[in-house]
Design a protein around this motif. Structure first.
Motif, PDB file in Angstrom:
ATOM      1  N   VAL A  30      -3.561   6.812   8.696  1.00  0.00           N
ATOM      2  CA  VAL A  30      -2.282   7.458   8.951  1.00  0.00           C
ATOM      3  C   VAL A  30      -2.183   8.809   8.253  1.00  0.00           C
ATOM      4  O   VAL A  30      -1.404   9.681   8.655  1.00  0.00           O
ATOM      5  CB  VAL A  30      -1.118   6.544   8.507  1.00  0.00           C
ATOM      6  CG1 VAL A  30      -1.020   6.476   6.995  1.00  0.00           C
ATOM      7  CG2 VAL A  30       0.202   7.001   9.109  1.00  0.00           C
ATOM      8  N   GLY A  31      -3.000   8.991   7.212  1.00  0.00           N
ATOM      9  CA  GLY A  31      -2.924  10.240   6.457  1.00  0.00           C
ATOM     10  C   GLY A  31      -3.632  11.400   7.122  1.00  0.00           C
ATOM     11  O   GLY A  31      -3.275  12.562   6.895  1.00  0.00           O
ATOM     12  N   ILE A  32      -4.633  11.111   7.945  1.00  0.00           N
ATOM     13  CA  ILE A  32      -5.395  12.188   8.590  1.00  0.00           C
ATOM     14  C   ILE A  32      -4.494  13.063   9.461  1.00  0.00           C
ATOM     15  O   ILE A  32      -4.473  14.293   9.299  1.00  0.00           O
ATOM     16  CB  ILE A  32      -6.575  11.610   9.390  1.00  0.00           C
ATOM     17  CG1 ILE A  32      -7.630  11.057   8.433  1.00  0.00           C
ATOM     18  CG2 ILE A  32      -7.181  12.671  10.308  1.00  0.00           C
ATOM     19  CD1 ILE A  32      -8.793  10.369   9.129  1.00  0.00           C
ATOM     20  N   PRO A  33      -3.725  12.513  10.397  1.00  0.00           N
ATOM     21  CA  PRO A  33      -2.848  13.392  11.184  1.00  0.00           C
ATOM     22  C   PRO A  33      -1.739  14.021  10.347  1.00  0.00           C
ATOM     23  O   PRO A  33      -1.309  15.146  10.629  1.00  0.00           O
ATOM     24  CB  PRO A  33      -2.276  12.459  12.257  1.00  0.00           C
ATOM     25  CG  PRO A  33      -2.429  11.092  11.698  1.00  0.00           C
ATOM     26  CD  PRO A  33      -3.669  11.122  10.877  1.00  0.00           C
ATOM     27  N   ALA A  34      -1.279  13.313   9.307  1.00  0.00           N
ATOM     28  CA  ALA A  34      -0.218  13.874   8.469  1.00  0.00           C
ATOM     29  C   ALA A  34      -0.706  15.096   7.702  1.00  0.00           C
ATOM     30  O   ALA A  34       0.011  16.098   7.580  1.00  0.00           O
ATOM     31  CB  ALA A  34       0.299  12.811   7.503  1.00  0.00           C
ATOM     32  N   LEU A  95       4.435  -4.971   1.316  1.00  0.00           N
ATOM     33  CA  LEU A  95       5.703  -4.299   1.611  1.00  0.00           C
ATOM     34  C   LEU A  95       5.700  -2.818   1.220  1.00  0.00           C
ATOM     35  O   LEU A  95       6.008  -1.963   2.058  1.00  0.00           O
ATOM     36  CB  LEU A  95       6.857  -5.046   0.934  1.00  0.00           C
ATOM     37  CG  LEU A  95       7.231  -6.392   1.564  1.00  0.00           C
ATOM     38  CD1 LEU A  95       8.301  -7.095   0.732  1.00  0.00           C
ATOM     39  CD2 LEU A  95       7.704  -6.202   2.994  1.00  0.00           C
ATOM     40  N   PRO A  96       5.365  -2.453  -0.029  1.00  0.00           N
ATOM     41  CA  PRO A  96       5.330  -1.017  -0.343  1.00  0.00           C
ATOM     42  C   PRO A  96       4.230  -0.274   0.400  1.00  0.00           C
ATOM     43  O   PRO A  96       4.386   0.908   0.734  1.00  0.00           O
ATOM     44  CB  PRO A  96       5.106  -0.996  -1.859  1.00  0.00           C
ATOM     45  CG  PRO A  96       4.527  -2.318  -2.196  1.00  0.00           C
ATOM     46  CD  PRO A  96       5.106  -3.277  -1.211  1.00  0.00           C
ATOM     47  N   TRP A  97       3.117  -0.950   0.656  1.00  0.00           N
ATOM     48  CA  TRP A  97       2.038  -0.312   1.428  1.00  0.00           C
ATOM     49  C   TRP A  97       2.512   0.036   2.829  1.00  0.00           C
ATOM     50  O   TRP A  97       2.296   1.150   3.312  1.00  0.00           O
ATOM     51  CB  TRP A  97       0.831  -1.245   1.490  1.00  0.00           C
ATOM     52  CG  TRP A  97      -0.224  -0.810   2.458  1.00  0.00           C
ATOM     53  CD1 TRP A  97      -1.114   0.214   2.303  1.00  0.00           C
ATOM     54  CD2 TRP A  97      -0.496  -1.385   3.753  1.00  0.00           C
ATOM     55  NE1 TRP A  97      -1.924   0.303   3.414  1.00  0.00           N
ATOM     56  CE2 TRP A  97      -1.569  -0.658   4.316  1.00  0.00           C
ATOM     57  CE3 TRP A  97       0.060  -2.449   4.462  1.00  0.00           C
ATOM     58  CZ2 TRP A  97      -2.085  -0.964   5.571  1.00  0.00           C
ATOM     59  CZ3 TRP A  97      -0.449  -2.749   5.719  1.00  0.00           C
ATOM     60  CH2 TRP A  97      -1.505  -2.012   6.258  1.00  0.00           C
ATOM     61  N   TRP A  98       3.195  -0.897   3.495  1.00  0.00           N
ATOM     62  CA  TRP A  98       3.676  -0.648   4.850  1.00  0.00           C
ATOM     63  C   TRP A  98       4.760   0.429   4.852  1.00  0.00           C
ATOM     64  O   TRP A  98       4.823   1.249   5.778  1.00  0.00           O
ATOM     65  CB  TRP A  98       4.190  -1.941   5.461  1.00  0.00           C
ATOM     66  CG  TRP A  98       4.623  -1.814   6.892  1.00  0.00           C
ATOM     67  CD1 TRP A  98       5.892  -1.896   7.386  1.00  0.00           C
ATOM     68  CD2 TRP A  98       3.777  -1.568   8.023  1.00  0.00           C
ATOM     69  NE1 TRP A  98       5.896  -1.732   8.751  1.00  0.00           N
ATOM     70  CE2 TRP A  98       4.612  -1.533   9.176  1.00  0.00           C
ATOM     71  CE3 TRP A  98       2.396  -1.394   8.187  1.00  0.00           C
ATOM     72  CZ2 TRP A  98       4.102  -1.311  10.462  1.00  0.00           C
ATOM     73  CZ3 TRP A  98       1.901  -1.173   9.465  1.00  0.00           C
ATOM     74  CH2 TRP A  98       2.739  -1.130  10.579  1.00  0.00           C
ATOM     75  N   ALA A  99       5.602   0.435   3.815  1.00  0.00           N
ATOM     76  CA  ALA A  99       6.630   1.475   3.714  1.00  0.00           C
ATOM     77  C   ALA A  99       5.981   2.853   3.608  1.00  0.00           C
ATOM     78  O   ALA A  99       6.444   3.826   4.226  1.00  0.00           O
ATOM     79  CB  ALA A  99       7.528   1.210   2.514  1.00  0.00           C
ATOM     80  N   LEU A 100       4.901   2.961   2.833  1.00  0.00           N
ATOM     81  CA  LEU A 100       4.181   4.223   2.710  1.00  0.00           C
ATOM     82  C   LEU A 100       3.557   4.618   4.041  1.00  0.00           C
ATOM     83  O   LEU A 100       3.596   5.801   4.433  1.00  0.00           O
ATOM     84  CB  LEU A 100       3.103   4.105   1.630  1.00  0.00           C
ATOM     85  CG  LEU A 100       2.167   5.306   1.462  1.00  0.00           C
ATOM     86  CD1 LEU A 100       2.952   6.555   1.059  1.00  0.00           C
ATOM     87  CD2 LEU A 100       1.076   5.002   0.431  1.00  0.00           C
ATOM     88  N   VAL A 101       2.987   3.664   4.735  1.00  0.00           N
ATOM     89  CA  VAL A 101       2.383   3.938   6.045  1.00  0.00           C
ATOM     90  C   VAL A 101       3.432   4.470   7.020  1.00  0.00           C
ATOM     91  O   VAL A 101       3.197   5.458   7.742  1.00  0.00           O
ATOM     92  CB  VAL A 101       1.723   2.654   6.601  1.00  0.00           C
ATOM     93  CG1 VAL A 101       1.376   2.826   8.080  1.00  0.00           C
ATOM     94  CG2 VAL A 101       0.460   2.326   5.810  1.00  0.00           C
ATOM     95  N   LEU A 102       4.608   3.850   7.062  1.00  0.00           N
ATOM     96  CA  LEU A 102       5.669   4.312   7.955  1.00  0.00           C
ATOM     97  C   LEU A 102       6.131   5.713   7.584  1.00  0.00           C
ATOM     98  O   LEU A 102       6.406   6.549   8.463  1.00  0.00           O
ATOM     99  CB  LEU A 102       6.854   3.343   7.918  1.00  0.00           C
ATOM    100  CG  LEU A 102       6.611   1.942   8.491  1.00  0.00           C
ATOM    101  CD1 LEU A 102       7.890   1.122   8.386  1.00  0.00           C
ATOM    102  CD2 LEU A 102       6.133   2.006   9.930  1.00  0.00           C
ATOM    103  N   LEU A 103       6.217   5.985   6.290  1.00  0.00           N
ATOM    104  CA  LEU A 103       6.644   7.307   5.836  1.00  0.00           C
ATOM    105  C   LEU A 103       5.658   8.380   6.272  1.00  0.00           C
ATOM    106  O   LEU A 103       6.049   9.453   6.766  1.00  0.00           O
ATOM    107  CB  LEU A 103       6.802   7.312   4.313  1.00  0.00           C
ATOM    108  CG  LEU A 103       7.294   8.613   3.680  1.00  0.00           C
ATOM    109  CD1 LEU A 103       8.703   8.924   4.153  1.00  0.00           C
ATOM    110  CD2 LEU A 103       7.253   8.506   2.149  1.00  0.00           C
TER     111      LEU A 103
END
Length: 226
Positions: A30-34, A95-103
Protein backbone atom coordinates in the motif's frame (compact mmCIF):
# COMPACT_ATOMS: atom_id res chain seq x y z
CA UNK A 1 -4.06 -19.68 36.07
CA UNK A 2 -6.76 -17.32 34.85
CA UNK A 3 -7.30 -16.27 31.24
CA UNK A 4 -5.88 -12.80 31.95
CA UNK A 5 -2.75 -14.31 33.48
CA UNK A 6 -2.33 -16.44 30.34
CA UNK A 7 -2.04 -13.44 28.01
CA UNK A 8 1.52 -12.36 28.85
CA UNK A 9 3.19 -15.80 28.50
CA UNK A 10 1.15 -16.42 25.36
CA UNK A 11 2.47 -13.23 23.77
CA UNK A 12 6.04 -14.25 24.57
CA UNK A 13 5.54 -17.74 23.15
CA UNK A 14 3.96 -16.72 19.85
CA UNK A 15 6.06 -16.80 16.70
CA UNK A 16 5.75 -13.18 15.69
CA UNK A 17 8.25 -13.35 12.83
CA UNK A 18 5.71 -14.53 10.26
CA UNK A 19 3.23 -11.90 11.40
CA UNK A 20 5.81 -9.14 11.12
CA UNK A 21 6.79 -10.28 7.63
CA UNK A 22 3.24 -10.34 6.29
CA UNK A 23 2.39 -7.06 8.01
CA UNK A 24 5.46 -5.43 6.48
CA UNK A 25 4.56 -6.85 3.08
CA UNK A 26 1.10 -5.32 3.35
CA UNK A 27 2.49 -1.92 4.28
CA UNK A 28 4.94 -2.07 1.39
CA UNK A 29 2.15 -2.93 -1.08
CA UNK A 30 0.00 0.00 0.00
CA UNK A 31 2.97 2.30 0.53
CA UNK A 32 4.33 2.09 -3.02
CA UNK A 33 1.49 4.06 -4.67
CA UNK A 34 1.31 6.41 -1.67
CA UNK A 35 5.01 7.31 -1.92
CA UNK A 36 5.06 7.47 -5.72
CA UNK A 37 2.14 9.90 -5.88
CA UNK A 38 0.11 7.47 -7.97
CA UNK A 39 -3.61 8.21 -7.78
CA UNK A 40 -5.83 5.13 -7.77
CA UNK A 41 -9.53 4.82 -8.35
CA UNK A 42 -11.81 3.18 -5.78
CA UNK A 43 -11.99 -0.16 -7.61
CA UNK A 44 -8.18 -0.36 -7.82
CA UNK A 45 -7.86 0.56 -4.14
CA UNK A 46 -10.41 -2.11 -3.20
CA UNK A 47 -8.45 -4.78 -5.10
CA UNK A 48 -5.24 -3.67 -3.42
CA UNK A 49 -6.81 -3.77 0.05
CA UNK A 50 -8.15 -7.26 -0.61
CA UNK A 51 -4.68 -8.47 -1.59
CA UNK A 52 -3.26 -6.90 1.57
CA UNK A 53 -5.93 -8.54 3.75
CA UNK A 54 -5.05 -11.95 2.33
CA UNK A 55 -1.35 -11.20 2.80
CA UNK A 56 -1.89 -10.42 6.46
CA UNK A 57 -4.04 -13.51 7.00
CA UNK A 58 -1.28 -15.80 5.67
CA UNK A 59 0.45 -15.62 9.04
CA UNK A 60 -2.60 -16.64 11.11
CA UNK A 61 -1.79 -20.35 11.03
CA UNK A 62 1.77 -19.71 12.20
CA UNK A 63 0.64 -17.37 14.97
CA UNK A 64 -2.00 -19.81 16.20
CA UNK A 65 0.47 -22.71 16.31
CA UNK A 66 1.32 -23.76 19.85
CA UNK A 67 4.58 -25.78 19.94
CA UNK A 68 3.88 -26.75 23.56
CA UNK A 69 0.38 -28.09 22.88
CA UNK A 70 1.51 -31.64 23.63
CA UNK A 71 2.42 -30.71 27.20
CA UNK A 72 -0.26 -28.04 27.57
CA UNK A 73 -2.95 -30.67 27.86
CA UNK A 74 -2.31 -30.77 31.60
CA UNK A 75 -3.04 -27.05 31.89
CA UNK A 76 -6.10 -26.07 33.98
CA UNK A 77 -7.19 -23.94 31.04
CA UNK A 78 -8.78 -25.57 28.02
CA UNK A 79 -7.32 -25.53 24.53
CA UNK A 80 -10.05 -23.09 23.57
CA UNK A 81 -8.84 -20.68 26.25
CA UNK A 82 -5.27 -20.98 25.01
CA UNK A 83 -6.38 -20.38 21.43
CA UNK A 84 -8.49 -17.39 22.42
CA UNK A 85 -5.45 -15.88 24.12
CA UNK A 86 -3.60 -16.10 20.81
CA UNK A 87 -6.58 -14.66 18.93
CA UNK A 88 -6.56 -11.75 21.38
CA UNK A 89 -2.98 -10.87 20.46
CA UNK A 90 -3.56 -11.45 16.74
CA UNK A 91 -6.49 -9.03 16.88
CA UNK A 92 -4.56 -6.52 18.97
CA UNK A 93 -1.79 -6.48 16.35
CA UNK A 94 -4.07 -6.59 13.30
CA UNK A 95 -6.29 -3.64 14.25
CA UNK A 96 -3.62 -0.88 14.22
CA UNK A 97 -1.96 -2.50 11.21
CA UNK A 98 -5.21 -2.42 9.22
CA UNK A 99 -5.87 1.17 10.34
CA UNK A 100 -2.44 2.15 8.98
CA UNK A 101 -3.13 0.33 5.72
CA UNK A 102 -6.45 2.17 5.27
CA UNK A 103 -4.78 5.50 6.03
CA UNK A 104 -2.09 4.91 3.41
CA UNK A 105 -4.68 3.70 0.89
CA UNK A 106 -6.71 6.87 1.33
CA UNK A 107 -3.60 8.97 0.75
CA UNK A 108 -3.16 7.43 -2.71
CA UNK A 109 -6.80 7.83 -3.75
CA UNK A 110 -7.62 9.91 -6.79
CA UNK A 111 -9.87 12.94 -6.33
CA UNK A 112 -13.34 11.66 -5.51
CA UNK A 113 -12.15 8.06 -5.11
CA UNK A 114 -11.76 8.33 -1.33
CA UNK A 115 -15.45 9.13 -0.92
CA UNK A 116 -16.38 6.19 -3.17
CA UNK A 117 -14.15 3.75 -1.24
CA UNK A 118 -16.31 1.65 1.12
CA UNK A 119 -13.88 1.25 4.01
CA UNK A 120 -16.49 -0.43 6.22
CA UNK A 121 -17.37 -3.04 3.62
CA UNK A 122 -13.73 -3.80 2.82
CA UNK A 123 -12.94 -4.06 6.53
CA UNK A 124 -15.77 -6.56 6.82
CA UNK A 125 -14.20 -8.59 4.04
CA UNK A 126 -10.83 -8.49 5.84
CA UNK A 127 -12.46 -9.71 9.07
CA UNK A 128 -14.07 -12.58 7.14
CA UNK A 129 -10.74 -13.54 5.55
CA UNK A 130 -8.99 -13.58 8.93
CA UNK A 131 -11.89 -15.53 10.47
CA UNK A 132 -11.68 -18.18 7.76
CA UNK A 133 -7.93 -18.46 8.33
CA UNK A 134 -8.52 -18.93 12.07
CA UNK A 135 -11.13 -21.64 11.42
CA UNK A 136 -8.80 -23.47 9.03
CA UNK A 137 -5.98 -23.30 11.57
CA UNK A 138 -8.21 -24.68 14.31
CA UNK A 139 -9.32 -27.46 11.97
CA UNK A 140 -5.74 -28.34 11.06
CA UNK A 141 -4.85 -28.53 14.73
CA UNK A 142 -7.86 -30.64 15.63
CA UNK A 143 -7.28 -33.20 12.87
CA UNK A 144 -3.61 -33.76 13.60
CA UNK A 145 -1.83 -31.35 11.23
CA UNK A 146 -0.61 -28.96 13.91
CA UNK A 147 3.08 -29.32 13.01
CA UNK A 148 2.32 -28.07 9.49
CA UNK A 149 -0.75 -25.93 10.16
CA UNK A 150 0.93 -22.62 9.31
CA UNK A 151 2.00 -23.75 5.85
CA UNK A 152 -1.23 -25.67 5.29
CA UNK A 153 -3.44 -22.69 6.15
CA UNK A 154 -1.35 -20.30 4.04
CA UNK A 155 -1.44 -22.54 0.96
CA UNK A 156 -5.17 -23.24 1.31
CA UNK A 157 -5.93 -19.55 1.75
CA UNK A 158 -3.87 -18.70 -1.31
CA UNK A 159 -5.70 -21.30 -3.40
CA UNK A 160 -9.14 -20.13 -2.25
CA UNK A 161 -8.50 -16.42 -2.66
CA UNK A 162 -6.48 -16.89 -5.84
CA UNK A 163 -9.39 -18.74 -7.40
CA UNK A 164 -11.78 -16.01 -6.23
CA UNK A 165 -9.62 -13.30 -7.81
CA UNK A 166 -9.37 -15.23 -11.08
CA UNK A 167 -13.13 -15.68 -11.18
CA UNK A 168 -13.86 -12.16 -9.95
CA UNK A 169 -15.26 -11.00 -13.29
CA UNK A 170 -17.75 -13.85 -13.42
CA UNK A 171 -18.38 -14.13 -9.70
CA UNK A 172 -20.39 -12.06 -7.25
CA UNK A 173 -17.95 -12.67 -4.38
CA UNK A 174 -15.21 -10.14 -5.10
CA UNK A 175 -17.06 -7.35 -6.83
CA UNK A 176 -15.67 -3.81 -7.18
CA UNK A 177 -17.28 -1.00 -5.16
CA UNK A 178 -18.69 0.47 -8.37
CA UNK A 179 -20.69 -2.71 -8.94
CA UNK A 180 -24.31 -2.50 -7.71
CA UNK A 181 -23.92 -5.96 -6.17
CA UNK A 182 -21.25 -4.76 -3.72
CA UNK A 183 -23.70 -3.72 -1.01
CA UNK A 184 -25.61 -6.99 -1.28
CA UNK A 185 -22.39 -8.96 -0.86
CA UNK A 186 -21.65 -7.25 2.45
CA UNK A 187 -24.29 -9.45 4.08
CA UNK A 188 -22.59 -12.54 2.63
CA UNK A 189 -19.23 -11.48 4.09
CA UNK A 190 -20.77 -10.84 7.52
CA UNK A 191 -22.43 -14.26 7.49
CA UNK A 192 -19.14 -15.85 6.46
CA UNK A 193 -17.41 -14.14 9.41
CA UNK A 194 -19.99 -15.50 11.86
CA UNK A 195 -19.86 -19.01 10.39
CA UNK A 196 -16.04 -19.06 10.47
CA UNK A 197 -15.99 -17.78 14.06
CA UNK A 198 -18.40 -20.51 15.15
CA UNK A 199 -16.32 -23.12 13.33
CA UNK A 200 -13.21 -21.85 15.11
CA UNK A 201 -14.89 -22.12 18.53
CA UNK A 202 -16.14 -25.64 17.84
CA UNK A 203 -12.88 -26.93 16.36
CA UNK A 204 -10.80 -25.40 19.16
CA UNK A 205 -12.49 -27.48 21.82
CA UNK A 206 -10.72 -30.62 22.98
CA UNK A 207 -12.10 -33.88 21.81
CA UNK A 208 -13.78 -35.96 24.47
CA UNK A 209 -11.46 -38.73 25.72
CA UNK A 210 -12.07 -41.99 23.91
CA UNK A 211 -12.88 -43.86 27.11
CA UNK A 212 -15.43 -41.22 28.08
CA UNK A 213 -17.10 -41.54 24.68
CA UNK A 214 -17.21 -45.33 24.95
CA UNK A 215 -18.65 -45.09 28.48
CA UNK A 216 -21.34 -42.66 27.30
CA UNK A 217 -22.17 -44.97 24.37
CA UNK A 218 -22.54 -47.98 26.66
CA UNK A 219 -24.74 -46.05 29.07
CA UNK A 220 -26.91 -44.76 26.23
CA UNK A 221 -27.24 -48.30 24.87
CA UNK A 222 -28.15 -49.66 28.29
CA UNK A 223 -30.84 -47.02 28.74
CA UNK A 224 -32.21 -47.78 25.27
CA UNK A 225 -32.42 -51.54 25.91
CA UNK A 226 -34.10 -50.92 29.27
Amino acid sequence: MTFIALLAPTARAMGWRSGLLTALAGVVIVGIPALSSVELQSDDLASMLRVIAVTGALSVGFLLHDPASAISSVSPLSRLDRQLARVFWISAAALPWWALVLLLAKSSAAPGAEQALPLGGLTGEAVAIFSVALAMAAGAQRFGFENHMGLLVALTLLLLTGGSFLLAENSAVLVPPSDPRFEDMRVWWYLLSVAAALAFLILSRERAPRRAVERWTRQAGARGSA
